[in-house]
Design a protein around this motif. Sequence first.
Motif, PDB file in Angstrom:
ATOM      1  N   ASP A  94       0.866  -1.180   0.000  1.00  0.00           N
ATOM      2  CA  ASP A  94       0.000   0.000   0.000  1.00  0.00           C
ATOM      3  C   ASP A  94       0.905   1.231   0.000  1.00  0.00           C
ATOM      4  N   GLY A  95       0.857   1.993  -1.100  1.00  0.00           N
ATOM      5  CA  GLY A  95       1.707   3.181  -1.198  1.00  0.00           C
ATOM      6  C   GLY A  95       2.957   2.969  -2.037  1.00  0.00           C
ATOM      7  N   PHE A  96       3.159   1.775  -2.514  1.00  0.00           N
ATOM      8  CA  PHE A  96       4.277   1.450  -3.387  1.00  0.00           C
ATOM      9  C   PHE A  96       3.800   0.463  -4.436  1.00  0.00           C
ATOM     10  N   PRO A  97       4.188   0.613  -5.689  1.00  0.00           N
ATOM     11  CA  PRO A  97       4.971   1.703  -6.270  1.00  0.00           C
ATOM     12  C   PRO A  97       4.144   2.978  -6.424  1.00  0.00           C
ATOM     13  N   ARG A  98       4.851   4.073  -6.444  1.00  0.00           N
ATOM     14  CA  ARG A  98       4.226   5.385  -6.525  1.00  0.00           C
ATOM     15  C   ARG A  98       4.524   6.045  -7.870  1.00  0.00           C
ATOM     16  N   THR A  99       5.487   5.507  -8.596  1.00  0.00           N
ATOM     17  CA  THR A  99       5.863   6.062  -9.899  1.00  0.00           C
ATOM     18  C   THR A  99       6.157   4.896 -10.838  1.00  0.00           C
ATOM     19  N   VAL A 100       6.146   5.205 -12.136  1.00  0.00           N
ATOM     20  CA  VAL A 100       6.475   4.162 -13.107  1.00  0.00           C
ATOM     21  C   VAL A 100       7.911   3.679 -12.879  1.00  0.00           C
ATOM     22  N   GLU A 101       8.806   4.602 -12.495  1.00  0.00           N
ATOM     23  CA  GLU A 101      10.206   4.203 -12.245  1.00  0.00           C
ATOM     24  C   GLU A 101      10.267   3.182 -11.106  1.00  0.00           C
ATOM     25  N   GLN A 102       9.512   3.428 -10.031  1.00  0.00           N
ATOM     26  CA  GLN A 102       9.510   2.465  -8.917  1.00  0.00           C
ATOM     27  C   GLN A 102       8.925   1.127  -9.372  1.00  0.00           C
ATOM     28  N   ALA A 103       7.880   1.168 -10.179  1.00  0.00           N
ATOM     29  CA  ALA A 103       7.262  -0.075 -10.654  1.00  0.00           C
ATOM     30  C   ALA A 103       8.263  -0.856 -11.504  1.00  0.00           C
ATOM     31  N   GLU A 104       8.999  -0.140 -12.346  1.00  0.00           N
ATOM     32  CA  GLU A 104       9.977  -0.819 -13.194  1.00  0.00           C
ATOM     33  C   GLU A 104      11.091  -1.436 -12.352  1.00  0.00           C
ATOM     34  N   ALA A 105      11.545  -0.684 -11.350  1.00  0.00           N
ATOM     35  CA  ALA A 105      12.601  -1.203 -10.475  1.00  0.00           C
ATOM     36  C   ALA A 105      12.094  -2.439  -9.729  1.00  0.00           C
ATOM     37  N   ALA A 106      10.860  -2.370  -9.223  1.00  0.00           N
ATOM     38  CA  ALA A 106      10.283  -3.496  -8.481  1.00  0.00           C
ATOM     39  C   ALA A 106      10.138  -4.703  -9.407  1.00  0.00           C
ATOM     40  N   TYR A 107       9.746  -4.454 -10.621  1.00  0.00           N
ATOM     41  CA  TYR A 107       9.538  -5.530 -11.590  1.00  0.00           C
ATOM     42  C   TYR A 107      10.857  -6.227 -11.903  1.00  0.00           C
ATOM     43  N   ARG A 108      11.924  -5.407 -12.059  1.00  0.00           N
ATOM     44  CA  ARG A 108      13.245  -5.999 -12.347  1.00  0.00           C
ATOM     45  C   ARG A 108      13.694  -6.888 -11.196  1.00  0.00           C
ATOM     46  N   ILE A 109      13.554  -6.366  -9.962  1.00  0.00           N
ATOM     47  CA  ILE A 109      13.972  -7.144  -8.789  1.00  0.00           C
ATOM     48  C   ILE A 109      13.113  -8.391  -8.668  1.00  0.00           C
ATOM     49  N   ALA A 110      11.792  -8.234  -8.806  1.00  0.00           N
ATOM     50  CA  ALA A 110      10.877  -9.371  -8.699  1.00  0.00           C
ATOM     51  C   ALA A 110      11.215 -10.410  -9.756  1.00  0.00           C
ATOM     52  N   GLY A 111      11.534  -9.949 -10.947  1.00  0.00           N
ATOM     53  CA  GLY A 111      11.871 -10.863 -12.036  1.00  0.00           C
ATOM     54  C   GLY A 111      13.069 -11.726 -11.688  1.00  0.00           C
ATOM     55  N   THR A 112      14.110 -11.106 -11.119  1.00  0.00           N
ATOM     56  CA  THR A 112      15.309 -11.885 -10.800  1.00  0.00           C
ATOM     57  C   THR A 112      15.029 -12.869  -9.662  1.00  0.00           C
ATOM     58  N   LEU A 113      14.035 -12.576  -8.824  1.00  0.00           N
ATOM     59  CA  LEU A 113      13.688 -13.503  -7.740  1.00  0.00           C
ATOM     60  C   LEU A 113      12.659 -14.534  -8.197  1.00  0.00           C
ATOM     61  N   GLY A 114      12.206 -14.407  -9.420  1.00  0.00           N
ATOM     62  CA  GLY A 114      11.188 -15.324  -9.927  1.00  0.00           C
ATOM     63  C   GLY A 114       9.824 -15.089  -9.312  1.00  0.00           C
ATOM     64  N   VAL A 115       9.557 -13.867  -8.886  1.00  0.00           N
ATOM     65  CA  VAL A 115       8.270 -13.590  -8.246  1.00  0.00           C
ATOM     66  C   VAL A 115       7.545 -12.446  -8.978  1.00  0.00           C
ATOM     67  N   GLY A 116       7.581 -12.542 -10.314  1.00  0.00           N
ATOM     68  CA  GLY A 116       7.123 -11.404 -11.110  1.00  0.00           C
ATOM     69  C   GLY A 116       5.657 -11.034 -11.080  1.00  0.00           C
ATOM     70  N   VAL A 117       4.764 -11.985 -10.928  1.00  0.00           N
ATOM     71  CA  VAL A 117       3.353 -11.680 -11.163  1.00  0.00           C
ATOM     72  C   VAL A 117       2.693 -10.973  -9.979  1.00  0.00           C
TER      73      VAL A 117
END
Length: 216
Positions: A94-117
Motif C-alpha cells: 500500500d503506497g508502493f509503487p508510486r511512480t512508473v520508475e519504482q514499478a519498473e525497479a520493483a519488476y526488475r527485482i521481482a523478475g530476478t527472484l522469480g516472483v514477477g506476477v
Amino acid sequence: MTVQPATPRAKRILMVGAPGAGKGTQADAIAKQFGIAHIASGDILRRHIAEGTTIGRTVEDIVNKGELVPDAIIMDMLRKPVMAANESGGYVLDGFPRTVEQAEAAYRIAGTLGVGVQIAVHLEVPEEELIRRLLARARGADDTEDVIRHRLKVYEEKTRPLLDYYAQRELLIQVNGARPVAEVTWSIVVQLQRAFKRPSTHATPSTRQPVDRAVA
Ligand code: AMP
C-alpha cells in the motif's frame, strides 16, 4: 505432526489510489481476508520519523511537504519486509509503487527472484470526495489543505501513469472506491478471487478487467 500442503502461489497485491482513496483501510481488510501481510510504505516512513532514525531524519521534510521520497530509500526500506512476506503467503503493498520508475525497479527485482506476477487494484474516488475525506481525517503536518492539494497533484502527475503501466504488463483491477467501506472490500475480494483462480495472472489484453460498475 501436521502435514503442510504444498506452498500455494504467493498472493502479491498492489494498491493504487490517490491519498484518501481508502488504500490503507482496504489493504488491511484484504490482508486479513487472504491471510497475507499488509505493508504500507507511508506507515513505515512515519514510524522512522517518529523514532528519529537516520531514514526518518532524511525524509521528514519531504513527507511533510507531500513530496515523494527518493526511490533508493524506498527500495532499501521495503526489500526485507517484501521478501519476508513473499516467503509466507504474500502481501498487499500500500503506497508502493508510486511512480512508473519504482514499478519498473520493483519488476526488475521481482523478475530476478522469480516472483514477477502481481495484481494491481486501483481505487478510483472523485477529487472532491478525496479532499473531503482528507480534511476530515486531518492527521498532522502533512494534512493542511495546501499540502493535501499538493499530494493530489503529485498523485495525478507521478502515480496515475502507473495505471497504464499495469494495464499493459500485469493485471489491473478497477474498483469504484466512493462507496461504503464493506462494499468496496467485497468488490475487491470477489475480483481478486477470480484473478487468483486463473492459471496465470500475467496480463494480456483479455485479462483486463472492465471498470467495476456492477455493484450499486
Ligand atoms: P501515504 O501514507 O502512502 O500517503 O504516504 C505518505 C508520504 O510518504 C507520501 O506523501 C510520500 O511523501 C511518502 N511515500 C510513501 N510511499 C512512498 C513511495 N513509494 N515513494 C515515495 N514516497 C513515498
